[in-house]
Design a protein around this motif. Structure first.
Motif, PDB file in Angstrom:
ATOM      1  N   GLY A   1      -2.287 -10.686   9.220  1.00 52.72           N
ATOM      2  CA  GLY A   1      -2.969  -9.480   9.938  1.00 52.72           C
ATOM      3  C   GLY A   1      -1.789  -8.549  10.810  1.00 52.72           C
ATOM      4  O   GLY A   1      -2.682  -7.675  11.523  1.00 52.72           O
ATOM      5  N   TRP A   2      -0.914  -8.870  11.205  1.00 55.21           N
ATOM      6  CA  TRP A   2      -0.268  -7.891  11.678  1.00 55.21           C
ATOM      7  C   TRP A   2       0.571  -6.794  11.225  1.00 55.21           C
ATOM      8  O   TRP A   2       0.962  -6.986   9.956  1.00 55.21           O
ATOM      9  N   LEU A   3       1.509  -5.490  12.184  1.00 54.37           N
ATOM     10  CA  LEU A   3       2.354  -4.374  11.562  1.00 54.37           C
ATOM     11  C   LEU A   3       3.011  -4.811  11.979  1.00 54.37           C
ATOM     12  O   LEU A   3       3.221  -3.844  12.726  1.00 54.37           O
ATOM     13  N   PRO A   4       4.197  -5.236  11.900  1.00 51.94           N
ATOM     14  CA  PRO A   4       5.029  -6.001  13.247  1.00 51.94           C
ATOM     15  C   PRO A   4       5.500  -4.305  13.299  1.00 51.94           C
ATOM     16  O   PRO A   4       6.778  -4.487  14.068  1.00 51.94           O
ATOM     17  N   GLY A   5       6.557  -3.524  12.693  1.00 51.73           N
ATOM     18  CA  GLY A   5       7.035  -2.092  12.789  1.00 51.73           C
ATOM     19  C   GLY A   5       7.369  -1.267  11.814  1.00 51.73           C
ATOM     20  O   GLY A   5       5.450  -0.945  10.880  1.00 51.73           O
ATOM     21  N   PRO A   6       7.366   0.110  12.131  1.00 48.99           N
ATOM     22  CA  PRO A   6       6.882   1.521  11.034  1.00 48.99           C
ATOM     23  C   PRO A   6       6.490   1.204   9.749  1.00 48.99           C
ATOM     24  O   PRO A   6       5.845   1.929   9.160  1.00 48.99           O
ATOM     25  N   LEU A   7       7.498   0.743   9.069  1.00 50.30           N
ATOM     26  CA  LEU A   7       7.547   0.201   7.805  1.00 50.30           C
ATOM     27  C   LEU A   7       6.392   0.069   7.076  1.00 50.30           C
ATOM     28  O   LEU A   7       5.578   0.423   6.396  1.00 50.30           O
ATOM     29  N   ASN A   8       5.585  -1.443   8.139  1.00 52.65           N
ATOM     30  CA  ASN A   8       4.785  -1.572   7.676  1.00 52.65           C
ATOM     31  C   ASN A   8       3.080  -1.161   7.819  1.00 52.65           C
ATOM     32  O   ASN A   8       2.735  -1.357   7.261  1.00 52.65           O
ATOM     33  N   ARG A   9       3.271   0.109   9.221  1.00 50.11           N
ATOM     34  CA  ARG A   9       2.512   1.253   9.349  1.00 50.11           C
ATOM     35  C   ARG A   9       2.180   1.619   8.419  1.00 50.11           C
ATOM     36  O   ARG A   9       1.142   1.827   8.625  1.00 50.11           O
ATOM     37  N   SER A  10       2.984   1.526   7.515  1.00 56.80           N
ATOM     38  CA  SER A  10       3.482   3.262   6.961  1.00 56.80           C
ATOM     39  C   SER A  10       2.596   2.602   5.130  1.00 56.80           C
ATOM     40  O   SER A  10       2.235   3.555   5.052  1.00 56.80           O
ATOM     41  N   ILE A  11       3.352   0.995   5.150  1.00 58.17           N
ATOM     42  CA  ILE A  11       2.629   0.959   3.765  1.00 58.17           C
ATOM     43  C   ILE A  11       1.024   0.024   3.784  1.00 58.17           C
ATOM     44  O   ILE A  11       0.128   1.189   3.223  1.00 58.17           O
ATOM     45  N   HIS A  12       0.903  -0.281   5.349  1.00 59.56           N
ATOM     46  CA  HIS A  12      -0.807   0.167   5.125  1.00 59.56           C
ATOM     47  C   HIS A  12      -1.379   1.316   5.633  1.00 59.56           C
ATOM     48  O   HIS A  12      -2.670   1.535   4.866  1.00 59.56           O
ATOM     49  N   SER A  13      -1.186   2.625   5.969  1.00 64.24           N
ATOM     50  CA  SER A  13      -1.657   4.098   5.679  1.00 64.24           C
ATOM     51  C   SER A  13      -1.770   4.043   4.436  1.00 64.24           C
ATOM     52  O   SER A  13      -2.372   4.841   3.861  1.00 64.24           O
ATOM     53  N   ILE A  14      -1.016   3.319   3.485  1.00 60.74           N
ATOM     54  CA  ILE A  14      -0.707   4.584   2.003  1.00 60.74           C
ATOM     55  C   ILE A  14      -2.183   3.092   1.172  1.00 60.74           C
ATOM     56  O   ILE A  14      -2.867   4.242   0.401  1.00 60.74           O
ATOM     57  N   GLU A  15      -2.342   1.850   1.839  1.00 61.04           N
ATOM     58  CA  GLU A  15      -3.188   0.987   1.280  1.00 61.04           C
ATOM     59  C   GLU A  15      -4.286   1.287   1.362  1.00 61.04           C
ATOM     60  O   GLU A  15      -5.868   1.479   0.981  1.00 61.04           O
ATOM     61  N   TRP A  16      -4.600   2.344   2.881  1.00 66.55           N
ATOM     62  CA  TRP A  16      -6.356   2.578   3.496  1.00 66.55           C
ATOM     63  C   TRP A  16      -6.445   3.822   2.680  1.00 66.55           C
ATOM     64  O   TRP A  16      -7.667   4.086   2.094  1.00 66.55           O
TER      65      TRP A  16
END
Length: 418
Positions: A137-152
């Motif tokens: 459930g977490w996005l611990p770092g910048p890379l994780n947030r970037s991947i999440h944004s692409i999934e979105w």
């Protein structure tokens, strides 16, 4: 119907369950009479453009500069791959335009979206897993947030979103704010005939490893929970002298897992044959007395179907899509995720009761034949394509502008979690 499938892995490039899924889906769609082209990445020794099992496979070489496929350069690698993927797919489309684009996971999102807008055809996206889900459930770092944004973005651009389980439907709609009717669960399938290896080969594996024999097969990453299986081995070894555990897989967690096994003094109790596929994996699965899927996070759990097809009783963590595959006490046994003691007790129940083990396999195979044949899965996927084409015609003029927002904290924390 003409479909173009985009995937970052396809035989002979195989990393995990996604590649096996795309291969089986593509060949099953072709067998049903659809015109299927898969555009994927190239590897040494593979043809750049060929027809295999009725599927046209176009393999794309990497653009220079060549980036390593690791965490430090993952986004750069992905962008370079997508540029090459989009160019190759557009060349294919110039020959025969597809009716639908089918993208598998975020690693092909940029190419898929480019094709959607350039060709004016609907995009279907299958989300096999999510970055937030992998991190509970977490996005611990910048890379994780970037991947999440692409999934979105991929799910926003897609006309239909496919998930492999009802659990993943809940996760994806929660994470990406999707209308529930845009997302539909279509499970993975299995070719049961491919999981019936030569009995002599199975006997040879039994002789090699001895027994009782417990199998894990999958990518060696934290969320697969292999460390919990290793933690259970001392208990299992005391209860079942001579027990062997086969850890079949590769991944970034390998060295840490081997270090854990050394600390626990597991020695020859654990074997590390590396990544197995096809006939080799089927043979080891058929030789095993029990297959364990100890995942912490598991959107589906394809190995559970494959082990069932091989005739191996299942012990799985009570999490994610595994709950939908395994009915406790009927098609396998479940244990609380991240609970080595519960895992050991479930494995012991199967190893100690041959009648129970046989009954679990019999009932699981009946469900497999009814619900998880690739013919059925391909037919349901073609239905999703037809709905995407219909929706694209009706909604293209009314698509809202992109507005992306992220919540803070744990993105999956909610009282309605399954």
């Amino acid at each position: 119907m003409r479909t173009m499938i985009l995937s970052w892995e396809y035989p002979p490039v195989m990393v995990g369950g996604l590649g096996r899924h795309v291969h089986a889906l593509a060949t099953s769609l072709a067998a049903a009479g659809h015109e299927v082209t898969v555009v994927s990445r190239h590897t040494d020794g593979a043809a750049y453009d060929e027809v295999v099992e009725g599927v046209r496979v176009v393999r794309v070489p990497e653009d220079p500069p060549v980036f390593a496929f690791d965490e430090q350069t993952l986004l750069a690698w992905t962008m370079a791959f997508n540029h090459a993927l989009a160019r190759a797919a557009l060349r294919v489309a110039d020959e025969t335009a597809p009716d639908v684009i089918h993208a598998h996971d975020w690693l092909v999102a940029h190419a898929a979206t480019t094709l959607k807008h350039q060709l004016g055809v609907p995009l279907v996206a299958t989300v096999h897993a999510t970055e937030a889900g992998r991190h509970q459930g977490w996005l611990p770092g910048p890379l994780n947030r970037s991947i999440h944004s692409i999934e979105w973005w991929l799910t926003y651009e897609a006309r239909r979103v496919i998930t492999c389980s009802e659990y993943m439907r809940w996760e994806v709609t929660r994470l990406f704010d999707l209308p529930p009717d845009k997302c539909e669960p279509i499970p993975n399938g299995v070719d049961a005939h491919a999981w019936k290896p030569d009995p002599a080969a199975v006997a040879a594996v039994r002789k090699e490893y001895g027994g009782p024999l417990v199998l894990f097969a999958g990518r060696l990453v934290y969320e697969k929970g292999v460390h919990n299986l290793l933690a259970a081995v001392p208990r299992l070894r005391r209860r079942h002298p001579g027990l062997r555990v086969v850890i079949a897989g590769e991944g970034p967690h390998l060295d840490e897992l081997k270090a854990q096994a050394k600390r626990l003094r597991l020695g020859r109790s654990v074997a590390w044959p590396g990544f197995l596929e096809g006939e080799k994996l089927a043979t080891v699965a058929a030789a095993a007395d029990c297959a364990v899927v100890p995942s912490i996070y598991e959107p589906f759990g394809m190995i559970a179907l494959e082990a069932t097809a091989a005739g191996t009783p299942l012990v799985v963590a009570d999490t994610g899509g595994l709950r939908e595959i395994v009915t406790h006490g009927i098609t396998g046994l479940r244990f609380p995720a991240q609970n080595p003691a519960g895992l050991a007790d479930a494995v012991t129940a199967i190893l100690s009761d041959e009648v129970l083990a046989r009954r679990l396999v019999r009932d699981a195979r009946a469900v497999l034949a009814r619900d998880y044949s690739w013919t059925t899965i391909a037919d349901r996927t073609a239905g999703a394509y037809r709905r995407a084409i219909r929706d694209e015609r009706r909604l293209r003029a009314d698509q809202a502008p992109l507005s992306m927002t992220f919540r803070d904290g744990n993105l999956l924390a909610t009282a309605d979690a399954p």
